[in-house]
Scaffold this motif. Structure first.
Motif, PDB file in Angstrom:
ATOM      1  N   ALA A  54      -3.147  18.834 -64.774  1.00 41.91           N
ATOM      2  CA  ALA A  54      -2.517  17.416 -65.119  1.00 41.91           C
ATOM      3  C   ALA A  54      -1.189  17.145 -64.518  1.00 41.91           C
ATOM      4  O   ALA A  54      -0.988  16.252 -63.963  1.00 41.91           O
ATOM      5  CB  ALA A  54      -2.254  17.277 -66.761  1.00 41.91           C
ATOM      6  N   ARG A  55      -0.512  18.203 -64.503  1.00 45.76           N
ATOM      7  CA  ARG A  55       0.727  18.296 -63.553  1.00 45.76           C
ATOM      8  C   ARG A  55       0.647  17.995 -62.000  1.00 45.76           C
ATOM      9  O   ARG A  55       1.068  17.061 -61.205  1.00 45.76           O
ATOM     10  CB  ARG A  55       1.548  19.548 -63.663  1.00 45.76           C
ATOM     11  CG  ARG A  55       2.368  19.621 -64.884  1.00 45.76           C
ATOM     12  CD  ARG A  55       3.507  20.668 -64.937  1.00 45.76           C
ATOM     13  NE  ARG A  55       3.273  21.245 -66.135  1.00 45.76           N
ATOM     14  CZ  ARG A  55       2.985  22.460 -66.469  1.00 45.76           C
ATOM     15  NH1 ARG A  55       2.561  23.244 -65.659  1.00 45.76           N
ATOM     16  NH2 ARG A  55       3.298  22.624 -67.769  1.00 45.76           N
ATOM     17  N   ALA A  56      -0.444  18.735 -61.466  1.00 46.08           N
ATOM     18  CA  ALA A  56      -0.887  18.602 -59.990  1.00 46.08           C
ATOM     19  C   ALA A  56      -1.202  17.062 -59.836  1.00 46.08           C
ATOM     20  O   ALA A  56      -0.834  16.514 -58.862  1.00 46.08           O
ATOM     21  CB  ALA A  56      -1.988  19.434 -59.905  1.00 46.08           C
ATOM     22  N   ARG A  57      -2.143  16.491 -60.763  1.00 46.74           N
ATOM     23  CA  ARG A  57      -2.802  15.128 -60.611  1.00 46.74           C
ATOM     24  C   ARG A  57      -1.726  14.189 -60.680  1.00 46.74           C
ATOM     25  O   ARG A  57      -1.549  13.335 -59.887  1.00 46.74           O
ATOM     26  CB  ARG A  57      -3.655  14.988 -61.538  1.00 46.74           C
ATOM     27  CG  ARG A  57      -4.238  13.663 -61.801  1.00 46.74           C
ATOM     28  CD  ARG A  57      -5.299  13.478 -60.678  1.00 46.74           C
ATOM     29  NE  ARG A  57      -5.993  12.001 -60.644  1.00 46.74           N
ATOM     30  CZ  ARG A  57      -6.217  11.320 -59.580  1.00 46.74           C
ATOM     31  NH1 ARG A  57      -6.023  11.688 -58.532  1.00 46.74           N
ATOM     32  NH2 ARG A  57      -6.735  10.119 -59.925  1.00 46.74           N
ATOM     33  N   ALA A  58      -0.506  14.408 -61.644  1.00 43.77           N
ATOM     34  CA  ALA A  58       0.533  13.619 -61.753  1.00 43.77           C
ATOM     35  C   ALA A  58       1.435  13.583 -60.667  1.00 43.77           C
ATOM     36  O   ALA A  58       1.763  12.439 -60.044  1.00 43.77           O
ATOM     37  CB  ALA A  58       1.518  13.927 -63.010  1.00 43.77           C
ATOM     38  N   ALA A  59       1.480  14.689 -59.924  1.00 44.04           N
ATOM     39  CA  ALA A  59       2.500  14.849 -58.595  1.00 44.04           C
ATOM     40  C   ALA A  59       1.606  14.290 -57.647  1.00 44.04           C
ATOM     41  O   ALA A  59       2.240  13.598 -56.774  1.00 44.04           O
ATOM     42  CB  ALA A  59       2.692  16.402 -58.344  1.00 44.04           C
ATOM     43  N   ASP A  60       0.367  14.323 -57.549  1.00 45.97           N
ATOM     44  CA  ASP A  60      -0.622  13.495 -56.364  1.00 45.97           C
ATOM     45  C   ASP A  60      -0.326  12.007 -56.509  1.00 45.97           C
ATOM     46  O   ASP A  60      -0.123  11.400 -55.564  1.00 45.97           O
ATOM     47  CB  ASP A  60      -1.956  14.168 -56.578  1.00 45.97           C
ATOM     48  CG  ASP A  60      -2.663  13.578 -55.484  1.00 45.97           C
ATOM     49  OD1 ASP A  60      -2.424  13.465 -54.253  1.00 45.97           O
ATOM     50  OD2 ASP A  60      -4.042  12.950 -55.772  1.00 45.97           O
ATOM     51  N   LEU A  61      -0.365  11.621 -57.756  1.00 45.79           N
ATOM     52  CA  LEU A  61      -0.324  10.016 -57.892  1.00 45.79           C
ATOM     53  C   LEU A  61       1.140   9.479 -57.661  1.00 45.79           C
ATOM     54  O   LEU A  61       1.267   8.326 -57.192  1.00 45.79           O
ATOM     55  CB  LEU A  61      -0.644   9.854 -59.500  1.00 45.79           C
ATOM     56  CG  LEU A  61      -2.510   9.914 -59.834  1.00 45.79           C
ATOM     57  CD1 LEU A  61      -2.584   9.702 -61.303  1.00 45.79           C
ATOM     58  CD2 LEU A  61      -3.161   9.185 -59.068  1.00 45.79           C
ATOM     59  N   ARG A  62       2.132  10.540 -57.966  1.00 47.98           N
ATOM     60  CA  ARG A  62       3.510  10.252 -57.570  1.00 47.98           C
ATOM     61  C   ARG A  62       3.607   9.806 -56.122  1.00 47.98           C
ATOM     62  O   ARG A  62       4.181   8.925 -55.604  1.00 47.98           O
ATOM     63  CB  ARG A  62       4.358  11.117 -58.351  1.00 47.98           C
ATOM     64  CG  ARG A  62       4.987  10.602 -59.611  1.00 47.98           C
ATOM     65  CD  ARG A  62       6.305  11.621 -60.049  1.00 47.98           C
ATOM     66  NE  ARG A  62       6.099  13.115 -59.954  1.00 47.98           N
ATOM     67  CZ  ARG A  62       5.511  13.709 -60.567  1.00 47.98           C
ATOM     68  NH1 ARG A  62       5.060  13.090 -61.946  1.00 47.98           N
ATOM     69  NH2 ARG A  62       5.251  15.050 -60.790  1.00 47.98           N
ATOM     70  N   ASP A  63       2.990  11.005 -55.389  1.00 51.13           N
ATOM     71  CA  ASP A  63       3.076  10.921 -53.883  1.00 51.13           C
ATOM     72  C   ASP A  63       2.502   9.729 -53.580  1.00 51.13           C
ATOM     73  O   ASP A  63       2.780   9.014 -52.492  1.00 51.13           O
ATOM     74  CB  ASP A  63       2.392  12.145 -53.494  1.00 51.13           C
ATOM     75  CG  ASP A  63       2.992  13.472 -53.851  1.00 51.13           C
ATOM     76  OD1 ASP A  63       4.540  13.125 -54.195  1.00 51.13           O
ATOM     77  OD2 ASP A  63       2.742  14.601 -53.440  1.00 51.13           O
ATOM     78  N   LYS A  64       1.168   9.219 -53.873  1.00 54.09           N
ATOM     79  CA  LYS A  64       0.382   8.227 -53.439  1.00 54.09           C
ATOM     80  C   LYS A  64       1.318   7.025 -53.761  1.00 54.09           C
ATOM     81  O   LYS A  64       1.265   5.916 -52.881  1.00 54.09           O
ATOM     82  CB  LYS A  64      -1.089   8.116 -54.038  1.00 54.09           C
ATOM     83  CG  LYS A  64      -1.993   9.299 -53.573  1.00 54.09           C
ATOM     84  CD  LYS A  64      -3.258   9.296 -54.200  1.00 54.09           C
ATOM     85  CE  LYS A  64      -3.827  10.164 -53.734  1.00 54.09           C
ATOM     86  NZ  LYS A  64      -5.386  10.091 -54.400  1.00 54.09           N
ATOM     87  N   ALA A  65       1.897   6.837 -55.082  1.00 56.64           N
ATOM     88  CA  ALA A  65       2.515   5.614 -55.329  1.00 56.64           C
ATOM     89  C   ALA A  65       3.668   5.474 -54.484  1.00 56.64           C
ATOM     90  O   ALA A  65       4.115   4.371 -54.048  1.00 56.64           O
ATOM     91  CB  ALA A  65       2.714   5.699 -56.669  1.00 56.64           C
ATOM     92  N   GLY A  66       4.385   6.485 -54.181  1.00 50.86           N
ATOM     93  CA  GLY A  66       5.643   6.539 -53.163  1.00 50.86           C
ATOM     94  C   GLY A  66       4.969   5.972 -51.875  1.00 50.86           C
ATOM     95  O   GLY A  66       5.792   5.057 -51.206  1.00 50.86           O
TER      96      GLY A  66
END
Length: 147
Positions: A54-66
């Motif tokens: 979940a942390r890895a997915r959240a980090a991935d989504l944050r990167d994509k959103a940025g």
């Protein structure tokens, strides 16, 4: 059967022989099996670590959103520059045409326009009076003609 055990390869491939032909080959098979087992355990541990995934997915989504934010800002800035450039071009064209029209006016009209620029209030009052006069004239005409 010939006395050797058979095992299926992962992925449904043809069976391979398990029996070793000697101690060196047995050691190689053991090492290969240990490696495969280690990979399998690591894969299973990753699947069990829900919080980590979940942390890895959240980090991935944050990167994509940025990245998306940066792209949208860039696109908006480009659109703003394009609109600004077109507005300047229209303004330039309008000023050029206005200048051309102004220079082609007869002298009495040009003098009246310049006087209006110097003294805008009297021109405004005259314009309002003309507008009121036009409204009155239309109303008189309508009453006389019954419309």
């Amino acid at each position: 059967m010939d006395g050797t055990a058979h095992e299926h390869e992962p992925g449904g491939e043809a069976p391979r022989e398990v029996g070793a032909k000697g101690p060196d080959e047995l050691r190689r098979q053991i090492e290969r099996t240990r490696g495969e087992l280690g990979d399998t355990v690591e894969e299973l541990a990753g699947k069990v670590d829900v919080k980590g995934r979940a942390r890895a997915r959240a980090a991935d989504l944050r990167d994509k959103a940025g990245a998306m934010t940066i792209q949208l800002r860039s696109t908006a800035a480009q659109a703003g520059h394009t609109v600004q450039d077109k507005a300047h071009a229209v303004e330039h064209t309008f000023q050029h045409r206005a200048h051309t029209v102004e220079h082609n006016l007869p002298d009495p009209v040009r003098n009246a326009v310049e006087a209006g620029r110097r003294h805008p209030r009297p021109v405004l009052v005259a314009g309002v009076a003309a507008g009121v006069g036009a409204v009155v004239a239309v109303e008189v005409w309508r009453r006389r003609h019954g419309r």
